[in-house]
Motif scaffolding. Structure first.
Motif: not given
Length: 448
Positions: A373-382
């Protein structure tokens, strides 16, 4: 034939047509406190900060108040902002030679129609480099790990997320996959030029709310210059952006032409998506299409209706113009597969649409980022999913440019573009205004 489960591509509903209606339809506006200055010799004054100094094309992008920018003593105008809606996020497909060995190849009508396996018997695009000027390319995607040059990739936005990741959304990864998805890993899909090297030039940034993407015209110009400086043989701009003529076209059009001319002289073919507003660009006096730049290849979109769903056979062939594509004799150089859809289906609720209707869109890689919610990048799903638009058509041409350059390394950008145009033809029964020189034929182009 490989038959994926419906869950494997969950959420392939109306929102994914965002690739056709919102994913590349860009709304332009004037930026606040950010300007493009027609000089590369400006020095910071007051609170003016240099964002990009583009010495090669004699301009700068600066940040500051207009009062301070005016003191720089050069012509200037507000930078343009572009925003597009972020479609619903699809789910990933789990997954662990030759294009035909890729498990999803049978669903890639675009590659099948272009006879990509036969093209790969001649070249896979080896020895070439392609810049993807977009929302970001996920270098970690299983089908792109072989292709992305992470060290050369650049983030041209104001955020701090870096490059070679899908930080601005999955659009750029889908575009990159159309160009260079691995055809030899027995996973996922195949790209047209999997032997080329990709460079991520990210110009879109995820902002709050996270479904909104934003880009600056000045960042796009900087990315074009950078692409030329690193020796990219082609640069893909699936931006579909317009420059409003009224009060804006002259200044911005001049800068665009100067920048694209520089890229062309340095050896970079620029390929532009023509946009998705069903507009006749030749006669619409309200906008200057980006493909009008002197050195660009403008691309319209085609697609089938009825590919492996509904009654047997196609209602519309692969080369038929997509309902959304922009057109115009002076604006379109080539037409290429971008995906289409039966417009009547879009009027139905998603649950009432026939199973498989989305297969008329273009299937390729996606990488879905997640943020706190604060805009921190958490990761990615391919994963993989279907999108449509001139955004998907442009990289078909960009990949073909890399293929031609691979077998003709001495070719200039104009010679590469000419080879693609000579190999193309307008399909019988269709109007030239949708095709320019014709429908893309990479196999004929590489054969010469």
């Amino acid at each position: 034939m490989y038959e994926p489960s419906r869950r494997a591509f969950v959420k392939t509903g109306a929102a994914l047509l965002g690739g056709a209606t919102t994913g590349t339809t860009v709304t332009a506006g004037r930026a606040r406190n950010r300007f493009i200055v027609d000089s590369a010799r400006v020095r910071p004054k007051g609170d003016v900060e240099i964002v990009h100094r583009l010495d090669r094309v004699g301009l700068s992008v600066v940040r500051g108040t207009e009062r301070d920018v005016r003191k720089l003593g050069a012509k200037y105008a507000a930078d343009l902002t572009y925003s597009l809606d972020h479609p619903v996020e699809p789910e990933s497909v789990g997954g662990n030679v030759g294009a035909k060995d890729e498990p999803l190849y049978d669903l890639q009508w675009d590659k099948r129609d272009q006879r990509i396996p036969a093209v790969h018997e001649i070249t896979r695009g080896e020895g070439t480099r392609v810049a993807i000027i977009d929302t970001g390319v996920a270098a970690g995607h299983p089908d792109l790990q072989h292709a992305v040059n992470v060290e050369l990739s650049r983030n041209f936005t104001d955020d701090s997320f870096g490059a070679a990741g899908p930080y601005g959304g999955y659009h750029g990864t889908h575009v990159a996959g159309i160009v260079a998805a691995n055809d030899r890993n027995e996973t996922g899909v195949a790209g047209s030029a999997p032997g080329t090297e990709l460079v991520d030039c990210r110009v879109f940034s995820t902002t709050a709310p996270q479904e909104t993407l934003a880009a600056f015209f000045g960042d796009v110009l900087a990315a074009i210059v950078y692409s030329a400086e690193i020796g990219a043989d082609a640069a893909n701009l699936s931006l579909g952006a317009y420059l409003p003529r009224q009060g804006l076209g002259s200044f911005y059009g001049k800068l665009l032409n100067r920048t694209t001319t520089y890229a062309n002289r340095r050896g970079t073919v620029l390929v532009h998506a023509a946009g998705n507003a069903s507009t006749d660009l030749q006669h619409d006096k309200n906008y200057v299409d980006s493909s009008e730049s002197a050195q660009g290849v403008g691309v319209s979109a085609t697609g089938p209706v009825g590919f492996e769903w509904g009654d047997s056979g196609l209602e519309e062939p692969f080369h038929s113009p997509a309902f959304y594509t922009n057109y115009g004799t002076n604006a379109i150089d080539l037409a290429a597969p971008g995906g289409d859809v039966d417009e009547e289906l879009l009027e139905l609720p998603a649950e009432e649409r026939p199973d498989g209707w989305y297969r008329d869109l273009v299937l390729n890689c996606i990488a879905v980022p997640s943020f706190s919610e604060s805009g921190e990048y958490l990761g990615v799903t391919y994963g993989y999913d279907w999108l449509a638009g001139t955004s998907m058509a442009a990289p078909q041409v960009t990949a073909a440019a890399a293929l031609v350059k691979s077998v003709n390394p001495e070719y200039t950008p104009n010679q590469v573009a000419s080879a693609l145009k000579r190999a193309a033809a307008v399909p019988d029964g269709y109007e030239k205004t949708y095709y320019g020189s014709g429908y893309l034929d990479p196999l004929s182009a590489v054969k010469g």
